[in-house]
Design a protein around this motif. Structure first.
Motif, short mmCIF file in Angstrom:
data_model
loop_
_atom_site.label_atom_id
_atom_site.label_comp_id
_atom_site.label_asym_id
_atom_site.label_seq_id
_atom_site.Cartn_x
_atom_site.Cartn_y
_atom_site.Cartn_z
N ARG A 198 0.89 -1.10 0.04
CA ARG A 198 -0.12 0.13 0.06
C ARG A 198 0.86 1.36 0.07
O ARG A 198 2.03 1.31 0.78
CB ARG A 198 -0.87 -0.07 1.32
N ARG B 288 -10.66 -1.07 4.70
CA ARG B 288 -9.84 -1.08 5.79
C ARG B 288 -10.08 -1.98 6.92
O ARG B 288 -11.23 -2.28 6.94
CB ARG B 288 -9.74 0.48 6.10
N GLU C 123 -15.03 -0.11 1.67
CA GLU C 123 -14.93 1.30 1.07
C GLU C 123 -16.08 1.96 0.92
O GLU C 123 -17.19 1.47 0.66
CB GLU C 123 -14.26 0.63 -0.44
N ARG D 24 -10.54 1.45 -1.32
CA ARG D 24 -10.08 0.21 -0.59
C ARG D 24 -10.87 -0.29 0.55
O ARG D 24 -11.56 0.91 1.29
CB ARG D 24 -8.73 0.48 -0.15
#
Length: 122
Positions: free
Chosen positions: A2, A31, A89, A29
Motif C-alpha cells: 500500500r 480497511r 470502501e 479500498r
C-alpha cells in the motif's frame, strides 16, 4: 504494498462520561482497524460498593458492555476493550463509548483509538 500510511485516529475525552470518534470514509479500498477503548477511574478509599461500567457502540450497534466492582481502594482501576473491525470502501466507522460510575468512583480518563492494520497482520 500500500502506498498510503496506515491511518490512526484517536480521541481522549478526559474525565467526560462519553467519547465519540468518527473515522471518515475513503474510496478505493477496504480497511481493517484495531480498536482500543480504555476507561480509567479513581476509586474511593472506602465506600459502598463502588463500580464502573462502559458500553461501546460501533456504527450505532452495541459491540461490548461491561460493569465491574471497583478494586484497589484509593487507587486507580480501569476497563479496557480491544477488537478488530473491517470497514468497507466508502463507509465511515463511528465509535461511541458511554461510561457509568457509582459508589464514589470518579472518572479520570476515557480514550478511544482506531489504528489501521493490513489484513495479514495478527
Amino acid at each position: 504494498m500500500r502506498a498510503t500510511r496506515p491511518e490512526h485516529w484517536s480521541v481522549d475525552a478526559g474525565d467526560a462520561d462519553v467519547a465519540t470518534l468518527t473515522v471518515p470514509a475513503v474510496l478505493g479500498r477496504d480497511r481493517v482497524f484495531e480498536i482500543d477503548l480504555r476507561f480509567v477511574v479513581q476509586t474511593p478509599e472506602s465506600g459502598s460498593a463502588p463500580w464502573l461500567a462502559v458500553r461501546l457502540d460501533l456504527n450505532g450497534a452495541q459491540a461490548w458492555q461491561r460493569r465491574i466492582p471497583a478494586q484497589c481502594p484509593g487507587e486507580t482501576d480501569n476497563l479496557e476493550f480491544h477488537c478488530r473491525r473491517t470497514v468497507a470502501e466508502g463507509q465511515a466507522l463511528r465509535l461511541r463509548a458511554v461510561t457509568q460510575v457509582g459508589g464514589g468512583v470518579r472518572r479520570q480518563r476515557l480514550r478511544l483509538d482506531a489504528e489501521e492494520v493490513s489484513d495479514g497482520e495478527p
